[in-house]
Design an enzyme around this catalytic site. Structure first.
Site, short mmCIF file in Angstrom:
data_model
loop_
_atom_site.label_atom_id
_atom_site.label_comp_id
_atom_site.label_asym_id
_atom_site.label_seq_id
_atom_site.Cartn_x
_atom_site.Cartn_y
_atom_site.Cartn_z
N LYS A 1 0.95 -1.17 0.13
CA LYS A 1 -0.08 0.07 0.00
C LYS A 1 0.98 1.20 0.04
O LYS A 1 0.58 2.27 -0.73
CB LYS A 1 -0.94 -0.19 1.29
CG LYS A 1 -2.06 -1.14 1.10
CD LYS A 1 -2.73 -1.31 2.48
CE LYS A 1 -3.91 -2.37 2.09
NZ LYS A 1 -4.65 -2.82 3.37
N GLN B 1 -4.45 -1.29 9.57
CA GLN B 1 -4.54 -2.59 8.95
C GLN B 1 -5.15 -3.62 9.94
O GLN B 1 -4.80 -3.63 11.10
CB GLN B 1 -3.24 -2.96 8.76
CG GLN B 1 -2.73 -4.33 8.01
CD GLN B 1 -3.43 -4.27 6.42
OE1 GLN B 1 -3.78 -3.15 5.86
NE2 GLN B 1 -3.80 -5.38 6.10
N ASP C 1 -10.88 3.21 3.73
CA ASP C 1 -10.99 1.72 3.73
C ASP C 1 -12.63 1.57 3.62
O ASP C 1 -13.08 0.35 2.98
CB ASP C 1 -10.76 1.00 5.19
CG ASP C 1 -9.46 0.09 5.06
OD1 ASP C 1 -9.38 -0.50 3.75
OD2 ASP C 1 -8.98 -0.08 6.18
N1 GUN Z 1 -6.76 -6.70 6.09
C1 GUN Z 1 -6.94 -7.09 4.89
N2 GUN Z 1 -7.40 -6.50 4.12
C2 GUN Z 1 -7.51 -5.29 4.52
C3 GUN Z 1 -8.11 -3.96 4.02
O1 GUN Z 1 -8.46 -3.97 2.94
N3 GUN Z 1 -8.09 -2.84 4.98
C4 GUN Z 1 -7.73 -3.19 6.30
N4 GUN Z 1 -7.61 -2.05 6.93
N5 GUN Z 1 -7.20 -4.00 6.70
C5 GUN Z 1 -7.11 -5.50 5.81
#
Ligand code: GUN
Length: 283
Positions: free
Chosen positions: A53, A97, A120
């Protein structure tokens, strides 16, 4: 007949070029779009995800900050960090996350993020906005699926879409997005009886369960569009989706591969949401 592949890498590349151009335009006005990624603990998969990311932000000209904390971080300290990021004008998007360590209430942390920075799309306000058709942020994975359908010029009006999976992150928001485009939507899940009878009626199938071979060729109507959100490992340890790709591609008109399908689109839509957050903040 073999299905056309919907190439998530190629579509991502195109969308990220657009993001980079819009980021440049904002920068010219003195605003650099910024994303804060917060990682608590040392989950190896999460470490890879957050690295990807942050790198994607850099590649598209977005500013990003990675905050890493020990697994022992208290919930109160994490909430305080989120509060500080909410107030930080250089940060337009905040991503905590998941999963978080068990002593931290993940929902409480998500609700602490300002809805204006919830890139998100997990905040209850974002979910409510999606449900009511109000402006907000859409969760990145189903949003990416919608972009993939758009990329092939697919008109969802009156079509039957079957979503397999009912998670808050993919299945439920996916169903709402399809409904917003006037599809007739069925949500199937682990308790659904006779899944095959439903999928055989579907013009569009989204498989989002997290289990291999949930969808096989005998379950697909000829010409259907199949989107595979799954991320699993096969017996040889190779990445695979929820769909029996080799079989289903003989029946479907379009299909997304794994890897190289929905996966890259998730990060791309995070960039889109972050840029959108920065544009809204600068208006
Ligand atoms: N863990 C796995 N996929 C995601 C996501 O798209 N966003 C977040 N915040 N955590 C994750």
């Amino acid at each position: 007949m073999t299905a056309h592949l919907i190439d998530g890498n190629a579509l991502s590349k195109q969308l990220r070029t657009e993001v980079a151009a819009r980021a440049q335009a904002l920068k010219a006005q003195g605003v650099t779009p910024g994303l804060a990624v917060v990682l608590v603990g040392d989950n190896p998969a999460s470490q890879v995800y957050v690295r990807n990311k942050v790198k994607a932000c850099e590649d598209s000209g977005l500013h990003s900050v990675l905050e890493k904390y020990e697994a022992t971080l208290t919930e109160a300290d994490l909430l305080a960090r989120v509060e500080a990021l909410n107030k930080d004008p250089s940060i337009h998007g905040i991503l905590v996350q998941l999963p978080l360590p068990p002593h931290i209430d993940a929902q409480k942390v998500i609700e602490a993020i300002s809805p204006a920075k919830d890139v998100d799309g997990f905040h209850i306000a974002s979910a409510g906005a999606l449900m009511t058709g109000m402006p907000g942020f859409w969760p990145c994975t189903p949003y990416g699926c919608m972009k993939m359908l758009e990329s092939i010029g697919y008109d969802l009006r009156g079509k039957h879409a079957v979503v397999i999976g009912r998670s808050n992150i993919v299945g439920k928001p996916m169903a709402l997005m399809l409904l917003q485009k006037d599809a007739t939507v069925t949500v199937a899940h682990s308790r659904t009886q006779n899944l095959k009878a439903l999928t055989l009626q579907a013009d569009v199938i989204v498989a989002a369960v997290g289990k291999r071979n949930v969808l096989t060729a005998d379950m697909v109507k000829p010409g259907a569009v199949v989107l595979d959100v799954g991320m699993n490992r096969n017996d040889e340890g190779k990445l695979c989706g929820d769909v029996d790709f080799e079989g289903v591609k003989q029946v479907a008109s379009h299909i997304t591969p794994v890897p190289g399908g929905v996966g890259p689109m998730t990060i791309t839509m995070l960039l889109v949401n972050t840029l959108e957050a920065a544009e809204r903040a600068s208006k």
